[in-house]
Design an enzyme around this catalytic site. Structure first.
Site, PDB file in Angstrom:
ATOM      1  N   ARG A 242      -9.512   1.187   8.889  1.00 51.72           N
ATOM      2  CA  ARG A 242      -9.016  -0.144   9.237  1.00 51.72           C
ATOM      3  C   ARG A 242      -9.999  -0.894  10.130  1.00 51.72           C
ATOM      4  NH1 ARG A 242      -3.258   0.560   8.825  1.00 51.72           N
ATOM      5  NH2 ARG A 242      -2.132  -1.316   9.380  1.00 51.72           N
TER       6      ARG A 242
ATOM      7  N   ARG B 265      -0.246  -8.752  13.637  1.00 55.20           N
ATOM      8  CA  ARG B 265      -0.831  -7.824  12.645  1.00 55.20           C
ATOM      9  C   ARG B 265      -1.704  -8.587  11.638  1.00 55.20           C
ATOM     10  NH1 ARG B 265       4.422  -5.287  10.578  1.00 55.20           N
ATOM     11  NH2 ARG B 265       3.172  -4.142   9.075  1.00 55.20           N
TER      12      ARG B 265
ATOM     13  N   ARG C 270      11.853  -5.964   5.112  1.00 52.46           N
ATOM     14  CA  ARG C 270      11.588  -4.530   4.941  1.00 52.46           C
ATOM     15  C   ARG C 270      12.432  -3.640   5.846  1.00 52.46           C
ATOM     16  NH1 ARG C 270       5.851  -1.908   5.488  1.00 52.46           N
ATOM     17  NH2 ARG C 270       5.832  -3.074   7.435  1.00 52.46           N
TER      18      ARG C 270
ATOM     19  N   LYS D  94       0.832  -1.217   0.000  1.00 53.17           N
ATOM     20  CA  LYS D  94       0.000   0.000   0.000  1.00 53.17           C
ATOM     21  C   LYS D  94       0.862   1.261   0.000  1.00 53.17           C
ATOM     22  CE  LYS D  94      -2.053  -1.173   3.888  1.00 53.17           C
ATOM     23  NZ  LYS D  94      -1.334  -2.436   4.193  1.00 53.17           N
TER      24      LYS D  94
ATOM     25  N   ARG E 274      11.559  -1.763  10.991  1.00 51.81           N
ATOM     26  CA  ARG E 274      10.498  -1.321  11.903  1.00 51.81           C
ATOM     27  C   ARG E 274      10.340  -2.287  13.072  1.00 51.81           C
ATOM     28  NH1 ARG E 274       5.286   0.197   8.179  1.00 51.81           N
ATOM     29  NH2 ARG E 274       4.236  -1.022   9.781  1.00 51.81           N
TER      30      ARG E 274
HETATM   31  P1  AP5 Z   1       4.827  -1.632   1.878  1.00 53.21           P
HETATM   32  O1  AP5 Z   1       4.548  -0.792   0.686  1.00 53.21           O
HETATM   33  O2  AP5 Z   1       5.469  -0.995   3.057  1.00 53.21           O
HETATM   34  O3  AP5 Z   1       3.485  -2.411   2.315  1.00 53.21           O
HETATM   35  P2  AP5 Z   1       2.234  -1.884   3.154  1.00 53.21           P
HETATM   36  O4  AP5 Z   1       1.041  -2.556   2.602  1.00 53.21           O
HETATM   37  O5  AP5 Z   1       2.236  -0.388   3.205  1.00 53.21           O
HETATM   38  O6  AP5 Z   1       2.585  -2.550   4.540  1.00 53.21           O
HETATM   39  P3  AP5 Z   1       2.579  -1.951   6.019  1.00 53.21           P
HETATM   40  O7  AP5 Z   1       3.245  -3.016   6.853  1.00 53.21           O
HETATM   41  O8  AP5 Z   1       3.166  -0.581   6.101  1.00 53.21           O
HETATM   42  O9  AP5 Z   1       1.104  -1.898   6.306  1.00 53.21           O
HETATM   43  P4  AP5 Z   1       0.459  -1.898   7.634  1.00 53.21           P
HETATM   44  O10 AP5 Z   1      -0.919  -1.682   7.161  1.00 53.21           O
HETATM   45  O11 AP5 Z   1       0.676  -3.084   8.493  1.00 53.21           O
HETATM   46  O12 AP5 Z   1       1.203  -0.752   8.463  1.00 53.21           O
HETATM   47  P5  AP5 Z   1       0.895   0.781   8.725  1.00 53.21           P
HETATM   48  O13 AP5 Z   1       2.160   1.496   8.557  1.00 53.21           O
HETATM   49  O14 AP5 Z   1      -0.304   1.228   7.971  1.00 53.21           O
HETATM   50  O15 AP5 Z   1       5.690  -2.882   1.386  1.00 53.21           O
HETATM   51  C1  AP5 Z   1       6.166  -3.855   2.294  1.00 53.21           C
HETATM   52  C2  AP5 Z   1       7.514  -4.411   1.800  1.00 53.21           C
HETATM   53  O16 AP5 Z   1       7.285  -5.132   0.591  1.00 53.21           O
HETATM   54  C3  AP5 Z   1       8.559  -3.336   1.467  1.00 53.21           C
HETATM   55  O17 AP5 Z   1       9.827  -3.827   1.787  1.00 53.21           O
HETATM   56  C4  AP5 Z   1       8.431  -3.157  -0.043  1.00 53.21           C
HETATM   57  O18 AP5 Z   1       9.651  -2.700  -0.627  1.00 53.21           O
HETATM   58  C5  AP5 Z   1       8.071  -4.559  -0.470  1.00 53.21           C
HETATM   59  N1  AP5 Z   1       7.215  -4.621  -1.651  1.00 53.21           N
HETATM   60  C6  AP5 Z   1       6.183  -3.803  -1.979  1.00 53.21           C
HETATM   61  N2  AP5 Z   1       5.616  -4.169  -3.132  1.00 53.21           N
HETATM   62  C7  AP5 Z   1       6.302  -5.278  -3.558  1.00 53.21           C
HETATM   63  C8  AP5 Z   1       6.176  -6.134  -4.690  1.00 53.21           C
HETATM   64  N3  AP5 Z   1       5.256  -5.944  -5.644  1.00 53.21           N
HETATM   65  N4  AP5 Z   1       7.052  -7.170  -4.785  1.00 53.21           N
HETATM   66  C9  AP5 Z   1       8.007  -7.386  -3.831  1.00 53.21           C
HETATM   67  N5  AP5 Z   1       8.172  -6.594  -2.746  1.00 53.21           N
HETATM   68  C10 AP5 Z   1       7.324  -5.549  -2.597  1.00 53.21           C
HETATM   69  O19 AP5 Z   1       0.455   0.736  10.264  1.00 53.21           O
HETATM   70  C11 AP5 Z   1       1.386   0.435  11.283  1.00 53.21           C
HETATM   71  C12 AP5 Z   1       0.668   0.431  12.633  1.00 53.21           C
HETATM   72  O20 AP5 Z   1       0.107   1.743  12.897  1.00 53.21           O
HETATM   73  C13 AP5 Z   1      -0.533  -0.515  12.731  1.00 53.21           C
HETATM   74  O21 AP5 Z   1      -0.144  -1.849  13.057  1.00 53.21           O
HETATM   75  C14 AP5 Z   1      -1.336   0.149  13.854  1.00 53.21           C
HETATM   76  O22 AP5 Z   1      -0.762  -0.100  15.103  1.00 53.21           O
HETATM   77  C15 AP5 Z   1      -1.169   1.627  13.548  1.00 53.21           C
HETATM   78  N6  AP5 Z   1      -2.197   2.131  12.634  1.00 53.21           N
HETATM   79  C16 AP5 Z   1      -2.009   2.625  11.375  1.00 53.21           C
HETATM   80  N7  AP5 Z   1      -3.179   2.995  10.835  1.00 53.21           N
HETATM   81  C17 AP5 Z   1      -4.134   2.722  11.766  1.00 53.21           C
HETATM   82  C18 AP5 Z   1      -5.551   2.851  11.770  1.00 53.21           C
HETATM   83  N8  AP5 Z   1      -6.217   3.333  10.704  1.00 53.21           N
HETATM   84  N9  AP5 Z   1      -6.219   2.466  12.876  1.00 53.21           N
HETATM   85  C19 AP5 Z   1      -5.558   1.977  13.961  1.00 53.21           C
HETATM   86  N10 AP5 Z   1      -4.224   1.815  14.019  1.00 53.21           N
HETATM   87  C20 AP5 Z   1      -3.508   2.196  12.918  1.00 53.21           C
END
Ligand code: AP5
Length: 219
Positions: free
Chosen positions: A85, A168, A124, A13, A157
């Site tokens: 979410r 997660r 990552r 994402k 991270r």
């Molecule tokens: P990346 O692009 O970082 O993937 P992502 O889907 O953004 O994954 P996240 O882990 O960031 O999502 P998340 O939803 O768990 O975390 P968030 O930061 O929102 O890609 C991942 C890896 O894969 C990278 O190394 C990339 O290079 C690689 N990659 C990408 N595309 C690829 C491909 N096609 N092929 C191969 N490799 C690839 O949230 C973190 C925390 O914040 C949550 O756990 C929660 O505690 C809190 N939080 C955030 N939002 C909320 C909310 N709305 N409500 C409550 N708590 C929240």
């Protein structure tokens, strides 16, 4: 336009929202990036959020809704990454957008097999300044530990440790998968199989946005 990128941890994402923001001019809104910024700045919200984030639990809805509400009316349009979410957050978003008369246009659901998600997250690393994600195996920064984009520090991270990743995935199934059902009942979900190279996934997402259609897009 208001577009939601929905998908499990590691679906890509953040990677794709950044690219789509560059190609469309829409604002990229990532609640994860915002929260990590609050943690780094040591704000009251950051101190509260840190424990939830490190465990891989969700930060309580009321804090998230208050944090994002002021940003969703950007005239350039918004790409929402990591929000909503929970169904409570999805309803709050609908209510806020009803007031401005600009509902969510499209939900892009990015699906990836669990094994591949775990592989991506275990490799990552992230820039602590501009939040650009890297993969230490498939997409490392040109200089070890230094962001190509802004020169900031690149590190793993806390919530990419195996126990937090497992939690997660569980939290996603329990609390975020129902958001997909909520939007499917509205009929504006485009299904994107988000495997293949980042370029290939970007092309699928761009095609879905251009067509504005729901349903299963080129897999
Ligand atoms: P990346 O692009 O970082 O993937 P992502 O889907 O953004 O994954 P996240 O882990 O960031 O999502 P998340 O939803 O768990 O975390 P968030 O930061 O929102 O890609 C991942 C890896 O894969 C990278 O190394 C990339 O290079 C690689 N990659 C990408 N595309 C690829 C491909 N096609 N092929 C191969 N490799 C690839 O949230 C973190 C925390 O914040 C949550 O756990 C929660 O505690 C809190 N939080 C955030 N939002 C909320 C909310 N709305 N409500 C409550 N708590 C929240």
């Amino acid at each position: 336009m208001r577009i939601v990128l929905l998908g499990p941890p590691g679906a890509g994402k953040g990677t794709q929202a950044r690219r789509l923001s560059e190609s469309t001019g829409m604002k990229h809104l990532s609640t994860g990036d915002m929260l990590r910024g609050e943690v780094t700045s040591g704000t009251k919200l950051g101190l509260l959020a840190k424990g939830f984030m490190d465990r891989g639990d969700l930060v309580p809805d009321s804090h998230i809704i208050a944090m994002i509400q002021q940003h969703i009316d950007d005239p350039a349009g918004v790409l929402l990454d990591g929000f909503p979410r929970t169904v409570v957050q999805a309803r709050a978003l609908d209510t806020a957008l009803e007031k401005s008369g600009t509902p969510v246009d499209q939900i892009l659901h990015m699906s990836v097999e669990v094994d591949e998600l775990v592989r991506r997250l275990s490799g990552r690393a992230l820039c602590g300044d501009c939040q650009t994600p890297y993969n230490l195996e498939s997409d490392p920064p040109s200089k070890t530990g230094i962001c190509d984009r802004c020169g900031g520090p690149v590190a793993v991270r806390n919530d990419d440790k195996p126990e937090a990743v497992a939690n997660r995935m569980k939290v996603y199934q329990e609390l975020t998968a129902p958001v997909l059902d909520y939007y499917r009942s509205h009929g504006n979900v485009a299904e994107i199989v988000a495997t293949g190279s980042p370029d290939e996934v970007f092309e699928k997402l761009s095609q879905a946005i251009r067509s504005g259609k729901s349903g299963v897009m080129a897999n």
